[in-house]
Design a protein around this motif. Structure first.
Motif, PDB file in Angstrom:
ATOM      1  N   VAL A   1      84.390 -11.456 -18.868  1.00  0.00           N
ATOM      2  CA  VAL A   1      85.404 -10.417 -19.098  1.00  0.00           C
ATOM      3  C   VAL A   1      84.909  -9.409 -20.129  1.00  0.00           C
ATOM      4  CG1 VAL A   1      87.715  -9.977 -20.007  1.00  0.00           C
ATOM      5  CG2 VAL A   1      87.347 -11.860 -18.401  1.00  0.00           C
ATOM      6  N   LYS A   2      84.279  -9.884 -21.183  1.00  0.00           N
ATOM      7  CA  LYS A   2      83.755  -8.983 -22.214  1.00  0.00           C
ATOM      8  C   LYS A   2      82.688  -8.054 -21.637  1.00  0.00           C
ATOM      9  CE  LYS A   2      84.409 -12.144 -26.140  1.00  0.00           C
ATOM     10  NZ  LYS A   2      83.712 -13.008 -27.124  1.00  0.00           N
ATOM     11  N   ALA A   3      81.818  -8.600 -20.811  1.00  0.00           N
ATOM     12  CA  ALA A   3      80.698  -7.828 -20.268  1.00  0.00           C
ATOM     13  C   ALA A   3      81.098  -6.956 -19.084  1.00  0.00           C
ATOM     14  CB  ALA A   3      79.568  -8.777 -19.850  1.00  0.00           C
ATOM     15  N   ASN A   4      82.220  -7.301 -18.436  1.00  0.00           N
ATOM     16  CA  ASN A   4      82.622  -6.586 -17.216  1.00  0.00           C
ATOM     17  C   ASN A   4      84.119  -6.279 -17.258  1.00  0.00           C
ATOM     18  OD1 ASN A   4      80.009  -7.055 -15.376  1.00  0.00           O
ATOM     19  ND2 ASN A   4      80.511  -8.988 -16.404  1.00  0.00           N
ATOM     20  N   PRO A   5      84.537  -5.395 -18.148  1.00  0.00           N
ATOM     21  CA  PRO A   5      85.970  -5.140 -18.321  1.00  0.00           C
ATOM     22  C   PRO A   5      86.658  -4.519 -17.113  1.00  0.00           C
ATOM     23  CG  PRO A   5      84.661  -3.548 -19.554  1.00  0.00           C
ATOM     24  CD  PRO A   5      83.717  -4.587 -19.067  1.00  0.00           C
ATOM     25  N   ASP A   6      85.870  -4.001 -16.177  1.00  0.00           N
ATOM     26  CA  ASP A   6      86.471  -3.390 -14.985  1.00  0.00           C
ATOM     27  C   ASP A   6      86.672  -4.391 -13.858  1.00  0.00           C
ATOM     28  OD1 ASP A   6      83.704  -3.625 -14.825  1.00  0.00           O
ATOM     29  OD2 ASP A   6      83.470  -1.888 -13.504  1.00  0.00           O
ATOM     30  N   TYR A   7      86.326  -5.644 -14.079  1.00  0.00           N
ATOM     31  CA  TYR A   7      86.492  -6.682 -13.068  1.00  0.00           C
ATOM     32  C   TYR A   7      87.755  -7.490 -13.310  1.00  0.00           C
ATOM     33  CZ  TYR A   7      82.079  -6.490 -10.456  1.00  0.00           C
ATOM     34  OH  TYR A   7      81.057  -6.111  -9.626  1.00  0.00           O
ATOM     35  N   ARG A   8      88.332  -7.969 -12.236  1.00  0.00           N
ATOM     36  CA  ARG A   8      89.389  -8.986 -12.305  1.00  0.00           C
ATOM     37  C   ARG A   8      88.734 -10.327 -11.987  1.00  0.00           C
ATOM     38  NH1 ARG A   8      92.885  -6.891  -8.950  1.00  0.00           N
ATOM     39  NH2 ARG A   8      94.151  -6.023 -10.626  1.00  0.00           N
ATOM     40  N   VAL A   9      89.075 -11.350 -12.734  1.00  0.00           N
ATOM     41  CA  VAL A   9      88.497 -12.679 -12.525  1.00  0.00           C
ATOM     42  C   VAL A   9      89.541 -13.586 -11.896  1.00  0.00           C
ATOM     43  CG1 VAL A   9      87.388 -14.670 -13.604  1.00  0.00           C
ATOM     44  CG2 VAL A   9      86.976 -12.375 -14.521  1.00  0.00           C
ATOM     45  N   VAL A  10      89.168 -14.231 -10.800  1.00  0.00           N
ATOM     46  CA  VAL A  10      90.032 -15.225 -10.158  1.00  0.00           C
ATOM     47  C   VAL A  10      89.384 -16.586 -10.373  1.00  0.00           C
ATOM     48  CG1 VAL A  10      91.108 -16.003  -8.021  1.00  0.00           C
ATOM     49  CG2 VAL A  10      90.779 -13.544  -8.432  1.00  0.00           C
ATOM     50  N   VAL A  11      90.096 -17.468 -11.045  1.00  0.00           N
ATOM     51  CA  VAL A  11      89.570 -18.773 -11.446  1.00  0.00           C
ATOM     52  C   VAL A  11      90.080 -19.845 -10.495  1.00  0.00           C
ATOM     53  CG1 VAL A  11      89.400 -20.471 -13.305  1.00  0.00           C
ATOM     54  CG2 VAL A  11      89.553 -18.013 -13.844  1.00  0.00           C
ATOM     55  N   LEU A  12      89.147 -20.617  -9.923  1.00  0.00           N
ATOM     56  CA  LEU A  12      89.491 -21.751  -9.072  1.00  0.00           C
ATOM     57  C   LEU A  12      89.213 -23.022  -9.853  1.00  0.00           C
ATOM     58  CD1 LEU A  12      87.865 -20.627  -5.679  1.00  0.00           C
ATOM     59  CD2 LEU A  12      90.013 -19.873  -6.733  1.00  0.00           C
TER      60      LEU A  12
END
Length: 340
Positions: free
Chosen positions: A276-287
């Motif tokens: 998240v810190k390195a890629n603030p434009d991404y949304r992360v979906v956690v499985l």
């Protein structure tokens, strides 16, 4: 919101999902892949300090039942009308699309959970192409193997073999394969989150100090492995006692039992936070399994701690109704959404 009301909501969710009988996951042997840590903690109720609302989670279903007032006669008016807690799939997706990190809590042996994971990922990706999928199912040393597969340098079979998937995870590959295929097709990053099995086992037997320098590179610094959540610790001790009563372990290992679980959570949280810190434009979906997500005790609160000061919205979904009734002194929601 009273605990009684929350319990009734979850009981209703179980009825809707035809889950009146115990889940197969209640069998201890099913989670002996790594000392039964996940199973024992995932089946215990908990309450988290990071949950924003004491109102119950929203049930994701087609439509509210006609007799909702009789189902929830003691509904706390401060939470609004009970029908407001029945969401359609599209309403849930609209809310999830606002989050920076979305947790999809699975029951590992539920093929329906995995089908829903893929569908949610696909629908979120349509509205926001920059999606990263963070997976408990792959361990950190194999990030390069996952990356090679996504780049087309390895076949799917080679991914399974080189990541030692069968040995280190072992649940049916075909449940997860469509998710990896979609990530490859859309060129989505996939994060290998989990702690190596050897390290978890070693910590459970001998503690953190037993780890070598080379082993420590796969986990967070010792100072970031926080075991100061007393409520979480109490739950771990209950789980360990259950483990002992079933003929496994001994009381002297209770502290390390908890430490190993926390190590698992902290390692996965570190991977998410760093991305998240390195890629603030991404949304992360956690499985990940429900036990790492419910009430925020496992991964979510530890991600939030690492990203303190950053505007961060995290939402959690349980893809199957939890089988345990809520207990405890705190009145907090088990998740943001519970799937029918």
């Amino acid at each position: 919101m009273t605990l009684f009301t929350q319990s009734k909501l979850l009981a209703y969710a179980r009825i809707l999902a035809n889950e009146q009988q115990s889940f197969p996951s209640k069998k201890l042997f099913f989670y002996l892949l790594t000392f039964t840590f996940y199973f024992l903690l995932s089946t215990l109720p908990a309450c988290a300090e990071t949950v924003k609302s004491s109102c119950p989670p929203k049930l994701v279903m087609v439509a509210p039942p006609s007799n909702i007032d009789t189902i929830f006669p003691d509904w706390d008016k401060s939470c609004g009308k009970p029908e407001n807690f029945i969401y359609s799939r599209q309403q849930m997706l609209t809310e999830l699309a606002k989050a920076d990190v979305v947790y999809l809590g699975e029951t590992h042996d539920s093929s329906v959970d995995h089908q829903n994971q893929l569908q949610i990922i696909q629908e979120l990706q349509r509205s926001h192409p920059k999606i990263a999928i963070a997976m408990e199912m792959f361990q950190r040393p194999y990030q390069g193997v996952v990356d090679q597969y996504l780049a087309g340098k390895l076949t799917e079979q080679e991914l399974v073999e080189k990541s030692e998937y069968e040995k280190r995870w072992g649940f049916p590959w075909e449940d997860y394969a469509p998710i990896l295929r979609f990530a490859k097709e859309k060129q989505l990053p996939v994060l290998a989150l989990n702690t190596p099995t050897e390290i978890t086992r070693k910590v459970a037997r001998q503690g953190l100090e037993s780890l070598t320098v080379s082993e420590r590179k796969f986990i967070p610094p010792f100072s970031e492995i926080r075991t100061d959540n007393e409520k979480y610790k109490q739950l771990s001790q209950q789980a360990f006692q259950q483990h002992q009563n079933d003929g496994h372990g001994n009381s002297s290992g209770a502290e390390r039992f908890f430490l190993a679980q926390v190590l698992w959570d902290e390692t996965m949280a570190e991977g998410i936070a760093e991305f998240v810190k390195a890629n603030p434009d991404y949304r992360v979906v956690v499985l990940a399994g429900q036990g790492h997500i419910v009430y925020g005790y496992g991964i979510p609160s530890r991600v939030a701690r690492r990203l303190e000061g950053k505007k961060l919205m995290q939402l959690s979904v349980l893809l199957s109704p939890p089988q345990e009734t809520i207990t405890g002194k705190d009145e907090v929601a088990i998740a943001d959404f519970i799937f029918k």
